[in-house]
Write an enzyme that holds these catalytic residues in place. Structure first.
Site, PDB file in Angstrom:
ATOM      1  N   HIS A 149      -3.759   0.107   0.392  1.00  0.00           N
ATOM      2  CA  HIS A 149      -3.184  -1.245  -1.203  1.00  0.00           C
ATOM      3  C   HIS A 149      -1.848  -2.446  -0.482  1.00  0.00           C
ATOM      4  O   HIS A 149      -1.032  -1.474  -0.154  1.00  0.00           O
ATOM      5  CB  HIS A 149      -3.378  -1.048  -2.448  1.00  0.00           C
ATOM      6  CG  HIS A 149      -2.627  -0.011  -2.850  1.00  0.00           C
ATOM      7  ND1 HIS A 149      -0.536  -0.032  -3.018  1.00  0.00           N
ATOM      8  CD2 HIS A 149      -2.494   2.001  -2.811  1.00  0.00           C
ATOM      9  CE1 HIS A 149      -0.508   1.387  -3.498  1.00  0.00           C
ATOM     10  NE2 HIS A 149      -1.332   1.411  -2.536  1.00  0.00           N
ATOM     11  N   ASP A 150      -1.902  -3.500  -0.924  1.00  0.00           N
ATOM     12  CA  ASP A 150      -0.393  -3.955  -0.428  1.00  0.00           C
ATOM     13  C   ASP A 150      -0.583  -3.809   1.115  1.00  0.00           C
ATOM     14  O   ASP A 150       1.318  -4.590   0.762  1.00  0.00           O
ATOM     15  CB  ASP A 150      -0.079  -4.166  -1.374  1.00  0.00           C
ATOM     16  CG  ASP A 150      -0.619  -3.423  -3.202  1.00  0.00           C
ATOM     17  OD1 ASP A 150      -0.469  -4.516  -3.151  1.00  0.00           O
ATOM     18  OD2 ASP A 150      -0.040  -2.372  -3.078  1.00  0.00           O
ATOM     19  N   GLY A 184       0.229   2.697   1.367  1.00  0.00           N
ATOM     20  CA  GLY A 184       0.259   1.937  -0.002  1.00  0.00           C
ATOM     21  C   GLY A 184       1.408   0.721   0.890  1.00  0.00           C
ATOM     22  O   GLY A 184       2.907   1.866   1.249  1.00  0.00           O
TER      23      GLY A 184
END
Length: 272
Positions: free
Chosen positions: A136-137, A154
């Site tokens: 994520h991200d 992440g």
């Protein structure tokens, strides 16, 4: 319950096409470009956008709010845009973006963003080999190669033209500079500045990525400047601040110098 429909045709009018397999399931809100091939048992969820001339293999899942650029190729059993593997994720609506002409091989997983950034982004002309993972991200630049089993935690940032060898592990929040080559099987827990080769346990500077820079048209003057900068930074006994001061005063100003200095100054995790 999600509303899905089987799709047997794409493009304008009611012309039947054999590009989309009848066992694929495509949400009614998904947007499918022209000349898109979708293999058996693949699922395209709501609000997803698939650009023109993409190829999607068998058993691929394109999750909600994912945008795939034109001419991408996604091979079998990959999962693009699934929810983050982050216990802080609260179900917020976030997105995933894949650039143009990127190739995603078998069993790749790419997770959507969290509220911290709101999106995960992979650039154009990348190659993500089998079983790679983008958490994520993450922000992955253009022309990046992730070799088999390499993994991004992440919030990782990977610069343009970086190459990660097989099985490379990148710790969350780490930044990898552009034109970096990290040898297979190693891990990065600190930032890796641009233009270098990195290997060993712990990960360390192994020289300038001269072969890659030559292939990409960097001048001999730029290559020499990069080598001189890193000789001061990594090979001298100076601390970080003194090394940067010496680089600023002794090395001729250039775009590559500015890129290296700004990367080091902006590092929060420290440099390998």
């Amino acid at each position: 319950m999600l509303s899905f429909r089987l799709i047997l045709w794409i493009g304008q009018g009611n012309k039947i096409s054999n590009l989309v397999h009848p066992t694929s399931i495509i949400h009614k809100t998904a947007s499918i470009g022209s000349n898109v091939r979708i293999g058996p048992y693949s699922v395209i969820e709501k609000n997803s956008i698939i650009g023109d001339n993409c190829e999607i293999g068998n058993f691929v899942t394109i999750c909600s709010d994912t945008t795939i650029g034109e001419e991408c190729k996604i091979l079998h059993s990959s999962s693009i845009g699934e929810i983050p593997q982050d216990l802080k994720f609260g179900g917020e609506r976030t997105k995933t973006f894949i650039g143009k002409r990127t190739k995603i091989r078998e069993y790749v997983t790419i997770n959507r963003g969290t509220k911290e950034l709101g999106e995960t982004r992979v650039g154009s002309d990348c190659l993500l080999m089998a079983s790679t993972h983008v958490a994520h991200d993450c922000i992955v630049g253009d022309n990046v190669i992730m070799s088999n089993l390499s993994t991004l935690g992440g919030h990782v940032e990977v610069g343009d033209w970086a190459i990660l060898g097989g099985g490379v592990l990148i710790h969350q929040f780490t930044k990898i500079g552009s034109h970096v080559l990290i040898g297979g099987g190693f891990r990065a827990v600190q930032d890796v500045p641009p233009f270098i080769l990195a290997a060993d346990h712990p990960l360390r500077y192994k020289g300038v990525n001269l072969v890659g820079l030559k292939r990409r048209g960097f001048s001999s003057e730029d290559r020499k400047s990069i080598k001189e900068i890193y000789k001061i930074y990594f090979k001298s006994v100076l601390n970080r601040g003194d090394a940067l001061n010496k680089i600023q005063t002794e090395i001729k100003s250039s775009a590559v110098k500015n890129q290296i200095v700004e990367f080091i100054k902006a590092s929060d995790r420290g440099i390998i």
